[in-house]
Design a protein around this motif. Structure first.
Motif, PDB file in Angstrom:
ATOM      1  N   SER A  85     107.439-127.333 -11.185  1.00 17.15           N
ATOM      2  CA  SER A  85     107.781-127.137  -9.476  1.00 17.15           C
ATOM      3  C   SER A  85     107.024-125.917  -9.129  1.00 17.15           C
ATOM      4  N   ILE A  86     106.269-126.247  -7.981  1.00 15.62           N
ATOM      5  CA  ILE A  86     105.274-125.098  -7.701  1.00 15.62           C
ATOM      6  C   ILE A  86     105.737-124.611  -6.353  1.00 15.62           C
ATOM      7  N   ASN A  87     105.784-123.197  -6.141  1.00 13.36           N
ATOM      8  CA  ASN A  87     106.314-122.644  -4.852  1.00 13.36           C
ATOM      9  C   ASN A  87     105.020-122.213  -4.231  1.00 13.36           C
ATOM     10  N   GLY A  88     105.031-121.852  -2.871  1.00 13.83           N
ATOM     11  CA  GLY A  88     103.747-121.335  -2.226  1.00 13.83           C
ATOM     12  C   GLY A  88     102.614-122.644  -1.934  1.00 13.83           C
ATOM     13  N   VAL A  89     103.176-123.723  -1.841  1.00 14.66           N
ATOM     14  CA  VAL A  89     102.156-124.737  -1.665  1.00 14.66           C
ATOM     15  C   VAL A  89     101.958-125.138  -0.060  1.00 14.66           C
ATOM     16  N   TRP A  90     100.583-125.129   0.334  1.00 11.44           N
ATOM     17  CA  TRP A  90     100.661-125.479   1.843  1.00 11.44           C
ATOM     18  C   TRP A  90     100.192-126.644   2.161  1.00 11.44           C
ATOM     19  N   ASN A  91     100.824-127.447   3.107  1.00  8.88           N
ATOM     20  CA  ASN A  91     100.639-128.732   3.252  1.00  8.88           C
ATOM     21  C   ASN A  91      99.679-128.663   4.446  1.00  8.88           C
ATOM     22  N   LEU A  92      98.375-129.255   4.311  1.00  8.08           N
ATOM     23  CA  LEU A  92      97.426-128.816   5.529  1.00  8.08           C
ATOM     24  C   LEU A  92      97.422-130.097   6.390  1.00  8.08           C
ATOM     25  N   SER A  93      98.352-130.836   6.720  1.00  7.20           N
ATOM     26  CA  SER A  93      98.649-131.770   7.684  1.00  7.20           C
ATOM     27  C   SER A  93      98.526-131.319   9.195  1.00  7.20           C
ATOM     28  N   SER A  94      98.776-130.117   9.234  1.00  7.47           N
ATOM     29  CA  SER A  94      98.672-129.601  10.693  1.00  7.47           C
ATOM     30  C   SER A  94      97.577-128.239  10.685  1.00  7.47           C
ATOM     31  N   ASP A  95      97.088-127.766  11.934  1.00  3.11           N
ATOM     32  CA  ASP A  95      96.157-127.015  11.987  1.00  3.11           C
ATOM     33  C   ASP A  95      96.496-125.761  11.513  1.00  3.11           C
TER      34      ASP A  95
END
Length: 358
Positions: A167-177
């Motif tokens: 389980s990894i916290n602080g993961v950015w989903n880059l689907s938006s600007d």
């Protein structure tokens, strides 16, 4: 990833209806489990009066004739529209209760009717219907899900056969600007990501639907890029994890788990047979080992007459009327793959026959 394309692209057993399948296509593929075997089952719709054997797996129903094993069916559970029982007129048992399966495969509807030749034996109904319900309730193992109810108070609802790997916290989903900050959970069957501010903004992607896992440069820096299968919508998902070493570690972990899953998929269909097998001392035995079928009959050719026998009533529209030079009269235009010769043919061509006494 070392594999080319998603595992689901090579998986046809659960999502197709096939007729007169080859012997190797009757065998269990990796992850496919034989749940029940039923002898003395009549294919009342297409092969009335022909005693056969049915195999129920976690992906499909297989039926083949006892006297001519090349006459066979494979019905994937994902094609099923409805399963019920109905009264039919069986050549063996007269008016009796039968299993009715309505399916849709490649835009064509087919219906199948199976009758158990063992009076008072309900296993035909309980096994097929029970496994179908188990298949339908386990879609999270096999299908990509967006914005699903996969969390309970911020915790992932684990599937029955699922185990959390990391389980990894602080993961950015880059689907938006701007990107969305969230948590990624890697399990033995799928990858899940959900936003910290709104856990309904989430995605669950099973390994079976993953086509590739790569590291790629983006405007946010190096990102983990996951491509999903064509069947799931061909999504391209980007995630950023800091530091870079952690990103590379997760990429290797996901790749290894996806390759491991492809070798032995977990489809999530759990069903236990409760009834004892019926006694058949008075019935002609059938071949128990699929491998032995190779010694009986290797013939397999496109049998359009079998295809036509299972078309669901009311699913066909009048086709264009054309002039047939061979017959010298007007006929409905033949469907793709059909010929006049094949429609008139009852037995396979002489050069295709195999002497069963050899």
């Amino acid at each position: 990833m070392t594999q080319t394309g998603a595992a689901v692209d090579q998986l046809w057993e659960h999502r197709e209806v096939r007729f007169d399948i080859l012997i190797p296509q009757m065998k269990m593929r990796p992850g496919e489990v034989l749940i029940d075997k039923l002898n003395s089952i009549e294919d009342t719709k297409g092969n009335a009066g022909d005693r056969g054997k049915m195999m129920v797996t976690n992906l499909r129903v297989i039926w083949h004739s006892q006297s001519m094993p090349r006459v066979s069916l494979s019905v994937g559970f994902n094609c099923v529209l409805n399963i019920t029982t109905k009264k039919v007129n069986s050549k063996f048992r007269g008016i009796t209760e039968a299993l009715y399966i309505l399916t849709k495969s490649k835009q064509t509807r087919f219906e199948f009717i199976f009758t158990s030749l063992l009076p008072g034996n309900p296993r035909l109904f309980t096994s097929v219907i029970g496994v179908y319900k188990a298949f339908n309730s386990s879609k999270m193992y096999r299908e990509l899900k967006l914005r699903g109810a996969i969390l309970d108070e911020g915790q992932l609802k684990l599937l029955p056969l699922e185990e959390v790997v990391s389980s990894i916290n602080g993961v950015w989903n880059l689907s938006s600007d701007q990107g969305n900050l969230g948590t990624m959970i890697v399990t033995n069957v799928r990858i899940v990501w959900f936003a910290n501010m709104n856990d309904l903004f989430n995605i669950s992607i099973p390994y079976i639907q993953i086509a590739s896992v790569k590291l790629r440069e983006s405007k946010f820096g190096t990102a983990l890029v996951i491509e999903s299968s064509e069947l799931s919508g061909a999504y391209i998902l980007g995630f950023r994890i800091d530091p870079l070493e952690k990103l590379q570690e997760i990429q290797k972990e996901v790749t290894a788990l996806a390759n491991l899953y492809s070798a032995n998929p977990i489809f999530g269909v759990e069903y236990v047979i409760q009834d004892d097998p019926p006694k058949e001392e008075d019935l002609v035995p059938v071949v128990d080992n699929v491998d032995e079928l190779n010694d009986i009959d290797q013939y397999n050719d496109e049998t359009t007459d079998a295809f036509a026998a299972y078309l669901a009533e009311g699913s066909q529209k009048d086709r264009e009327v054309v002039f047939s030079r061979e017959l010298g009269l007007a006929i409905e235009k033949l469907k793709d793959g059909f010929t006049l010769e094949s429609l008139w043919s009852v037995l396979p061509p002489e050069n295709k026959k195999k002497n069963l006494l050899d």
